[in-house]
Design a protein around this motif. Structure first.
Motif, PDB file in Angstrom:
ATOM      1  N   TYR A  44     -18.615 -78.022  16.319  1.00 56.40           N
ATOM      2  CA  TYR A  44     -19.546 -78.060  15.188  1.00 56.40           C
ATOM      3  C   TYR A  44     -20.515 -76.877  15.226  1.00 56.40           C
ATOM      4  CZ  TYR A  44     -17.849 -82.669  13.887  1.00 56.40           C
ATOM      5  OH  TYR A  44     -17.060 -83.697  13.477  1.00 56.40           O
ATOM      6  N   GLU A  45     -21.063 -76.613  16.403  1.00 58.83           N
ATOM      7  CA  GLU A  45     -22.003 -75.486  16.510  1.00 58.83           C
ATOM      8  C   GLU A  45     -21.289 -74.163  16.285  1.00 58.83           C
ATOM      9  OE1 GLU A  45     -23.039 -77.396  20.174  1.00 58.83           O
ATOM     10  OE2 GLU A  45     -23.005 -78.752  18.446  1.00 58.83           O
ATOM     11  N   ARG A  46     -20.072 -74.078  16.839  1.00 60.92           N
ATOM     12  CA  ARG A  46     -19.305 -72.848  16.689  1.00 60.92           C
ATOM     13  C   ARG A  46     -19.128 -72.520  15.201  1.00 60.92           C
ATOM     14  NH1 ARG A  46     -16.875 -69.507  14.734  1.00 60.92           N
ATOM     15  NH2 ARG A  46     -15.084 -68.299  15.412  1.00 60.92           N
ATOM     16  N   ALA A  47     -18.726 -73.528  14.428  1.00 61.82           N
ATOM     17  CA  ALA A  47     -18.486 -73.316  12.998  1.00 61.82           C
ATOM     18  C   ALA A  47     -19.790 -73.044  12.258  1.00 61.82           C
ATOM     19  CB  ALA A  47     -17.777 -74.530  12.399  1.00 61.82           C
ATOM     20  N   GLU A  48     -20.847 -73.715  12.672  1.00 59.81           N
ATOM     21  CA  GLU A  48     -22.140 -73.575  12.007  1.00 59.81           C
ATOM     22  C   GLU A  48     -22.724 -72.172  12.221  1.00 59.81           C
ATOM     23  OE1 GLU A  48     -22.528 -76.019  10.077  1.00 59.81           O
ATOM     24  OE2 GLU A  48     -24.376 -75.116   9.297  1.00 59.81           O
ATOM     25  N   ASP A 423     -12.457 -92.121   8.014  1.00 58.28           N
ATOM     26  CA  ASP A 423     -12.803 -92.351   6.618  1.00 58.28           C
ATOM     27  C   ASP A 423     -13.118 -90.972   6.055  1.00 58.28           C
ATOM     28  OD1 ASP A 423     -14.108 -92.814   4.209  1.00 58.28           O
ATOM     29  OD2 ASP A 423     -15.387 -94.411   4.982  1.00 58.28           O
ATOM     30  N   THR A 424     -12.235 -90.474   5.196  1.00 56.62           N
ATOM     31  CA  THR A 424     -12.311 -89.079   4.768  1.00 56.62           C
ATOM     32  C   THR A 424     -12.836 -88.979   3.345  1.00 56.62           C
ATOM     33  OG1 THR A 424     -10.063 -89.110   3.905  1.00 56.62           O
ATOM     34  CG2 THR A 424     -10.331 -88.508   6.212  1.00 56.62           C
ATOM     35  N   TRP A 425     -13.949 -88.319   3.171  1.00 59.16           N
ATOM     36  CA  TRP A 425     -14.493 -88.114   1.823  1.00 59.16           C
ATOM     37  C   TRP A 425     -14.135 -86.716   1.324  1.00 59.16           C
ATOM     38  CZ3 TRP A 425     -17.429 -84.283  -0.208  1.00 59.16           C
ATOM     39  CH2 TRP A 425     -17.757 -84.438  -1.570  1.00 59.16           C
ATOM     40  N   TRP A 426     -13.620 -86.660   0.122  1.00 52.62           N
ATOM     41  CA  TRP A 426     -13.378 -85.386  -0.552  1.00 52.62           C
ATOM     42  C   TRP A 426     -13.031 -85.663  -2.002  1.00 52.62           C
ATOM     43  CZ3 TRP A 426      -7.978 -83.668  -1.434  1.00 52.62           C
ATOM     44  CH2 TRP A 426      -7.026 -84.590  -0.968  1.00 52.62           C
ATOM     45  N   GLN A 427     -12.653 -84.656  -2.742  1.00 58.42           N
ATOM     46  CA  GLN A 427     -12.368 -84.805  -4.177  1.00 58.42           C
ATOM     47  C   GLN A 427     -11.230 -83.862  -4.591  1.00 58.42           C
ATOM     48  OE1 GLN A 427     -16.308 -83.217  -5.446  1.00 58.42           O
ATOM     49  NE2 GLN A 427     -16.555 -85.198  -6.421  1.00 58.42           N
ATOM     50  N   HIS A 432      -9.631 -80.266  -0.079  1.00 57.19           N
ATOM     51  CA  HIS A 432      -9.347 -80.856   1.234  1.00 57.19           C
ATOM     52  C   HIS A 432     -10.510 -81.696   1.731  1.00 57.19           C
ATOM     53  CE1 HIS A 432     -11.783 -77.547   2.857  1.00 57.19           C
ATOM     54  NE2 HIS A 432     -11.031 -76.706   2.170  1.00 57.19           N
ATOM     55  N   ILE A 433     -10.283 -82.368   2.821  1.00 57.38           N
ATOM     56  CA  ILE A 433     -11.266 -83.279   3.408  1.00 57.38           C
ATOM     57  C   ILE A 433     -12.553 -82.527   3.746  1.00 57.38           C
ATOM     58  CG2 ILE A 433     -11.731 -84.715   5.441  1.00 57.38           C
ATOM     59  CD1 ILE A 433      -8.669 -85.356   5.428  1.00 57.38           C
ATOM     60  N   MET A 434     -13.690 -83.126   3.426  1.00 58.86           N
ATOM     61  CA  MET A 434     -14.994 -82.475   3.592  1.00 58.86           C
ATOM     62  C   MET A 434     -15.915 -83.230   4.543  1.00 58.86           C
ATOM     63  SD  MET A 434     -14.788 -79.828   1.567  1.00 58.86           S
ATOM     64  CE  MET A 434     -16.415 -79.298   1.057  1.00 58.86           C
ATOM     65  N   PHE A 453     -17.128 -81.954   8.039  1.00 59.67           N
ATOM     66  CA  PHE A 453     -16.131 -81.250   8.843  1.00 59.67           C
ATOM     67  C   PHE A 453     -16.746 -79.910   9.292  1.00 59.67           C
ATOM     68  CE2 PHE A 453     -12.376 -78.474   9.216  1.00 59.67           C
ATOM     69  CZ  PHE A 453     -11.543 -79.266   9.998  1.00 59.67           C
ATOM     70  N   PRO A 454     -16.370 -79.405  10.462  1.00 58.70           N
ATOM     71  CA  PRO A 454     -16.929 -78.134  10.911  1.00 58.70           C
ATOM     72  C   PRO A 454     -16.831 -77.049   9.826  1.00 58.70           C
ATOM     73  CG  PRO A 454     -15.608 -79.108  12.653  1.00 58.70           C
ATOM     74  CD  PRO A 454     -15.442 -79.997  11.458  1.00 58.70           C
TER      75      PRO A 454
END
Ligand code: WT7
Length: 662
Positions: A44-48, A423-427, A432-434, A453-454
């Motif tokens: 998570y930190e890497r992506a952030e 539980d994947t939220w997206w639209q 894709h999954i967010m 997601f990262p």
């Protein structure tokens, strides 16, 4: 194989679920984290720290014919460009490269037909047929950039059709098989489709429904539609129009088997998919190639902790929805996954058919919608308990908020208590999954999609756009992401206005309300616009209203959603008849049939309430809020802004009398 908890049913299960309701947090099960693809929260930190670097790293998992020179161009926000200058072919990434890597014999899909037919389609077979169909389309004059409509049931040809389009750079426009031919016509017209790939007839629960003749009735006047390709599925006799219609099997057999996969620009359109918005006109969501494929491939791999050499993955959605595009077709194929694909309904030939397929193919990862889980709950734990489900190791949900009871049932009865649930939220818009847990590292809470997601930046904000640390507000996305829609097809203005105007052109307005809890977890609450979510299918109130109003006896209609135990939300329609007065049950059925013909069966109102007039403000705007109060049996809210408050009193009385129940 993992230990399996004792199967429970009936009151024993009820007690167990009752007990589990007290559990607030589920940690990744023992042993899962150690083996998981992502086992270190530092991701998570890497992506952030460097989102573009993170996405570029994901993009490098694909085969690029030409590398990109810039990861993201956001200068012209909200119009984004990802992987600028890069070139690739989506189909080659899904098929050719796996075959070249020696995986040609791997099963891409274990297809299972309604009447028990089985077809295992290998990557090599899928590639061979796709190349031929691609050539056949080229032979018919379809070229890169031309839109090709696809209206097919859940048969392998639908995958071939999508991939053949991708191969030649012709954006596909898939229409869900449950939508009516009228909906197909509309979508073909809006996208100016040059070809349509459809079927002689479809099977549903032991019956056959003619498709081609119904399509013929509506597509005749479409000036751009030059070719109709017909898949022979049931063998029904159907009329073929000379010069326009061709049989799929004949053109595929006659086509050249060699078809090089030409690389396209990363921003070349991959597909248009129409979805419902606040107005009656559906929105054509446009997805492009490089960013979309990067996004679906990496989320599919990391969220489902995919081990392509061992997993058997099953996304039990229909390809006609975005879930199918991203997580039946492009994500899984890009990752060389073996998937299960099922033609039929979850309760045909029996209510245990899904579980029999999990057992038959040794499914390890199952992805479905809460509404399906609630239907299974209703049918009873005895159905899954009949089968050995011990191959399952990970479960997913998508499409609507999941109530904790259904979450726990899924966890305990289907997952044997040992499978994490994502539980994947997206639209449709996000591609894709967010928001989702990463199953090896994020503890889950039933009903929460947990955290972004990262690389994804999501926020809950108040009406002024200020972030809320803890509490309820509007969900927004702060930063572009690779699979984001690029525009609404041929409607840049509407794109800007719907998603990027409320809080400026760099903040994406999702259209959902959400709550952020003390741990920073996101709880998606539902839509803030006039969109209803029926069985995880998105419908616009305006679209249903305009279908109802097109009935000759109807003068006016207002549609609202009401909570429904099974379908999440159900459609309630308030209808004013021409000349006034009340209709009867026969008319209700007629209107329901009319809506089914215009849009599709899922759009049929569950309740129709006759009204002499509809509650309107002085400026003539229908006050849906009040209708929702009535439909849900709540105390009426403020009626002082109504032009005529008596209207509401009359409607309330009628509903209280309950004469409209089915
Ligand atoms: C809307 C998008 C994403 C593929 C299927 C639906 C709702 C979606 C969740 C979830 C709560 C969810 C939202 C969203 N939604 N996933 N996990 N929890 N709500 O795609 O038809 O574009 O609908 O579905 O309201 O905005 P879609």
């Amino acid at each position: 194989m993992a230990d399996v908890a004792t199967p429970l049913a009936g009151t024993e299960l009820d007690h167990e679920l009752e007990r589990m309701l007290a559990i607030e947090r589920f940690d990744p099960p023992d042993g899962f984290r150690e083996k998981a693809l992502v086992s270190d929260p530092a991701v998570y930190e890497r992506a952030e720290r460097d989102p573009e670097g993170w996405w570029a790293e994901q993009a490098r998992a694909l085969d690029w014919a030409e590398p990109w020179t810039q990861v993201l161009d956001w200068e012209n926000a909200p119009f984004a460009k990802w992987f600028v200058g890069g070139r690739l072919n989506a189909c080659a990434n899904c098929l050719d490269r796996h075959v070249e890597a020696g995986l040609g014999d791997r099963v891409a899909y274990h297809w299972y037909g309604e009447e028990g037919e089985q077809r295992d389609i290998s990557y090599a077979e899928l590639l061979a047929e796709t190349k031929r169909l691609a050539n056949a389309l080229l032979d018919r004059g379809i070229k890169a950039g031309d839109v090709v409509g696809i209206y097919l049931p859940m048969i392998p040809e639908v995958i071939v059709a999508m991939l053949a389009c991708a191969r030649i750079g012709a954006p596909h426009n898939v229409v869900f098989g449950g939508f009516s031919p009228e909906a197909v016509r509309e979508r073909m017209e809006f996208s100016e489709a040059r070809a349509l790939i459809t079927v002689d007839a479809a099977r549903r629960k032991g019956k056959t429904a003619a498709i081609k003749p119904a399509v013929d009735e509506v597509v005749g006047g479409l000036e751009h539609l030059e070719t109709v390709v017909v898949v022979r599925h049931t063998g029904e006799q159907v009329p073929m129009q000379d010069g326009r219609d061709v049989w799929y099997d004949e053109i595929v057999a006659a086509a050249d088997p060699e078809c090089p996969a030409e690389p396209f620009d990363a921003e070349h359109p991959l597909y248009v998919l129409y979805t419902s918005g606040s107005t009656a006109k559906p929105k054509g969501i446009l997805h492009t190639t490089g960013g979309y494929l990067t996004g679906v491939a990496c989320t599919h791999r990391l969220v489902f902790d995919l081990d392509a050499d061992h997993d058997v993955y099953w996304c039990a959605a229909d390809v006609g929805w975005v879930t199918g595009h991203s997580y039946i077709v492009y994500g899984p194929l890009a990752n060389a996954t073996t998937s299960v694909m099922y033609e039929g309904a979850p309760d045909y030939p029996g209510k245990d058919v899904w579980w029999s397929l999990v057992e038959r193919y040794g499914v390890t990862v199952l992805y479905t919608a809460p509404t399906a889980i609630r239907a299974c709950m209703k049918w009873g734990a005895e159905e899954p308990n009949k089968h050995d489900l011990s191959s399952l190791r990970l479960l997913g949900t998508v499409g609507e908020p999941i109530n904790p009871k259904a979450w726990l049932w899924y966890h305990r009865v289907v997952g044997g208590g040992r499978c994490p649930i994502v539980d994947t939220w997206w639209q449709t818009e996000t591609g894709h999954i967010m928001i989702t847990p990463l199953p090896g590292i994020v503890p889950t809470k039933p009903g929460s999609a947990t955290r972004p997601f990262p690389g994804i930046s999501a926020d809950v904000v108040n009406a002024d756009g200020e972030p809320i640390d803890e509490g309820t507000g509007l969900l927004v996305l702060r930063r572009p992401w690779p699979g984001m829609l690029r525009t609404l097809y041929r409607d840049d203005e509407r794109f800007k206005e719907v998603y990027w105007s409320r809080f400026g052109e760099r903040t994406y307005l999702v259209g959902d309300a959400a709550r952020k809890d003390e741990d920073g977890y996101f709880w998606i609450l539902g839509r803030i616009d006039d969109v209803i979510n029926v069985s995880a299918h998105r419908l616009s109130t305006a679209e249903v209203e305009s279908a109802i109003v097109s009935h000759e006896r109807v003068a006016e209609a207002a549609v609202v959603g009401q909570p429904d135990e099974l379908t999440g939300q159900a459609i309630v329609a308030f209808v004013t008849l021409v000349g006034g007065g009340d209709g009867d049950d026969a008319l209700r059925e007629d209107i329901r049939g009319h809506v089914a013909a215009r849009i599709g069966k899922i759009a049929r109102p569950k309740r129709i309430i006759w009204a002499d007039d509809l509650p309107k403000t002085r400026s003539g705007k229908i006050m849906r809020r009040l209708l929702r109060d009535v439909a849900e049996g709540r105390e009426l809210g403020d009626v002082t802004t109504l032009r005529d408050p008596v209207v509401m009193a009359e409607i309330s009385e009628k509903v209280a009398a309950g004469e409209e129940e089915e």
